[in-house]
Design an enzyme around this catalytic site. Structure first.
Site, PDB file in Angstrom:
ATOM      1  N   CYS A  84       0.855  -1.190   0.000  1.00 22.96           N
ATOM      2  CA  CYS A  84       0.000   0.000   0.000  1.00 22.96           C
ATOM      3  C   CYS A  84       0.888   1.236   0.000  1.00 22.96           C
ATOM      4  CB  CYS A  84      -0.922  -0.006   1.223  1.00 22.96           C
ATOM      5  SG  CYS A  84      -2.035   1.427   1.275  1.00 22.96           S
ATOM      6  N   CYS A 111      -0.426   3.855   2.845  1.00 17.52           N
ATOM      7  CA  CYS A 111      -0.129   3.510   4.246  1.00 17.52           C
ATOM      8  C   CYS A 111       1.314   3.077   4.448  1.00 17.52           C
ATOM      9  CB  CYS A 111      -1.062   2.403   4.722  1.00 17.52           C
ATOM     10  SG  CYS A 111      -2.819   2.863   4.741  1.00 17.52           S
ATOM     11  N   HIS A 169      -7.052  -1.593   1.290  1.00 16.38           N
ATOM     12  CA  HIS A 169      -7.099  -0.184   1.675  1.00 16.38           C
ATOM     13  C   HIS A 169      -8.495   0.369   1.404  1.00 16.38           C
ATOM     14  CE1 HIS A 169      -5.293   3.786   2.495  1.00 16.38           C
ATOM     15  NE2 HIS A 169      -6.190   4.218   1.626  1.00 16.38           N
ATOM     16  N   CYS A 170      -9.088   0.975   2.434  1.00 16.77           N
ATOM     17  CA  CYS A 170     -10.402   1.595   2.290  1.00 16.77           C
ATOM     18  C   CYS A 170     -10.211   3.067   1.962  1.00 16.77           C
ATOM     19  CB  CYS A 170     -11.215   1.424   3.576  1.00 16.77           C
ATOM     20  SG  CYS A 170     -12.832   2.216   3.510  1.00 16.77           S
ATOM     21  N   CYS A 178     -12.252   5.310   4.655  1.00 16.14           N
ATOM     22  CA  CYS A 178     -11.603   5.407   5.971  1.00 16.14           C
ATOM     23  C   CYS A 178     -10.150   5.853   5.871  1.00 16.14           C
ATOM     24  CB  CYS A 178     -11.674   4.064   6.689  1.00 16.14           C
ATOM     25  SG  CYS A 178     -13.352   3.481   7.031  1.00 16.14           S
ATOM     26  N   CYS A 229      -5.704   0.916   5.857  1.00 13.37           N
ATOM     27  CA  CYS A 229      -5.748  -0.483   5.444  1.00 13.37           C
ATOM     28  C   CYS A 229      -6.487  -1.270   6.517  1.00 13.37           C
ATOM     29  CB  CYS A 229      -4.342  -1.022   5.251  1.00 13.37           C
ATOM     30  SG  CYS A 229      -3.571  -0.516   3.696  1.00 13.37           S
ATOM     31  N   HIS A 287     -17.064  -1.270   2.680  1.00 17.81           N
ATOM     32  CA  HIS A 287     -17.404  -0.111   3.499  1.00 17.81           C
ATOM     33  C   HIS A 287     -18.916   0.083   3.421  1.00 17.81           C
ATOM     34  CE1 HIS A 287     -16.499   3.689   5.611  1.00 17.81           C
ATOM     35  NE2 HIS A 287     -17.592   4.109   4.991  1.00 17.81           N
ATOM     36  N   CYS A 288     -19.565  -0.010   4.583  1.00 22.99           N
ATOM     37  CA  CYS A 288     -21.030   0.006   4.624  1.00 22.99           C
ATOM     38  C   CYS A 288     -21.539   1.398   4.984  1.00 22.99           C
ATOM     39  CB  CYS A 288     -21.530  -1.012   5.646  1.00 22.99           C
ATOM     40  SG  CYS A 288     -23.327  -1.097   5.748  1.00 22.99           S
ATOM     41  N   CYS A 322     -16.302   0.667   8.221  1.00 17.18           N
ATOM     42  CA  CYS A 322     -15.705  -0.334   7.352  1.00 17.18           C
ATOM     43  C   CYS A 322     -15.917  -1.708   7.981  1.00 17.18           C
ATOM     44  CB  CYS A 322     -14.208  -0.048   7.191  1.00 17.18           C
ATOM     45  SG  CYS A 322     -13.573  -0.536   5.595  1.00 17.18           S
TER      46      CYS A 322
END
Length: 282
Positions: free
Chosen positions: A77, A80, A90-91, A94, A97, A104-105, A111
């Site tokens: 990543c 990060c 990785h989100c 957010c 990682c 992601h909800c 997440c």
């Protein structure tokens, strides 16, 4: 009294799991997966992609990392600055990682990953039961509405609205919960269902599939009495997951060792090699 008792039990479990899904923070990779300052400087100063891949391979040699990128490189990543553990992604929302990231909800504004996937599943299950219970208990009043037994205009509106909302959410949650049940039975995340994880021998959509029972235990744990409660019981720490692949897929030397045993060169009992294979799978 019986209706109210069941209602409040479902309501408490529904709110409890919803709360845990929202406020359980996603777990980030351990510090050992982050690049040191020296490795980071060496990686950033190198312009040749093949040398960068070698640097990442050297760093990941001491880490329990078995999945790869599409071209066979170590999953890294850039944002990060860390080696991604298996099933970690990785989100972008957010900006971190997340270990065993599922998705992601927006409904829980969080997440969904290793730390709260069990809570999310229970939230869907109790939401489904909650809507079904409301629809079932209000249905007889809906029948009275059609037969003209309800004379109060306000009650008619309340009954229609409550039944419509309960049935609507029940149908939508039924498909979502069914899909996640299928994912759990195959030991896949939502991301892995769309893009199969890549191992050293190539993509394998069933790479983490250990069988139905063990797949359930991965998420809910071995203590069955804790399965229906939103408490932490998942196996592992989110950094390493058992794989279906045998040891030969990870270490060719073990394949040679088994061949030696078949040829009669090694006098050790065959059960010892079997234990090695089992330890790699389990």
């Amino acid at each position: 009294v019986a209706y109210l008792t069941i209602f409040h039990i479902l309501f408490v479990l529904f709110v409890w799991t919803y709360w845990k899904s929202i406020f359980t923070l996603p777990v980030q990779p351990d510090k050992k997966f982050h690049m040191s300052y020296a490795d980071k400087e060496r990686y950033e100063n190198e312009e040749r992609p093949e040398v960068q891949r070698q640097i990442l391979a050297e760093i990941a040699r001491k880490l329990p990392v078995y999945t790869r990128t599409g071209n066979g490189g170590i999953r890294f990543c850039d944002r990060c600055q860390l080696i991604k553990p298996d099933r970690c992604h990785h989100c972008s929302v957010c900006a971190i990682c997340v270990l065993k990231m599922d998705h992601h909800c927006p409904w829980v504004n969080n997440c969904i990953g290793f730390s709260n996937y069990k809570f999310f599943l229970l939230f869907l299950a109790y939401s489904l039961l909650y809507c079904l219970y409301i629809a079932a208990t209000v249905f007889k009043y809906f029948i009275k509405y059609w037969t003209g037994e309800l004379t109060n205009g306000r009650s008619k509106f309340h009954v229609l609205f409550l039944l419509f909302v309960a049935v609507m959410f029940f149908v939508s949650l039924m498909f979502l919960f069914g899909y996640h049940c299928w994912l759990v039975s195959r030991n896949r995340s939502t991301l892995e269902a769309f893009s199969a994880p890549v191992f050293q021998n190539g993509p394998d959509k069933n790479g983490f599939n250990l069988g139905f029972v063990k797949n359930l235990q991965q998420v809910f744990g071995e203590e069955k009495k804790l399965w229906l409660l939103p408490v932490v019981s998942s196996q592992g720490d989110g950094h390493f997951f058992p794989m279906r692949a045998l040891c030969e897929a990870q270490n060719p030397l073990l394949a040679n060792e088994e061949q030696w045993e078949d040829d009669g060169i090694d006098d050790e009992p065959h059960g010892k090699a079997t234990q090695k294979e089992i330890s790699c799978v389990l």
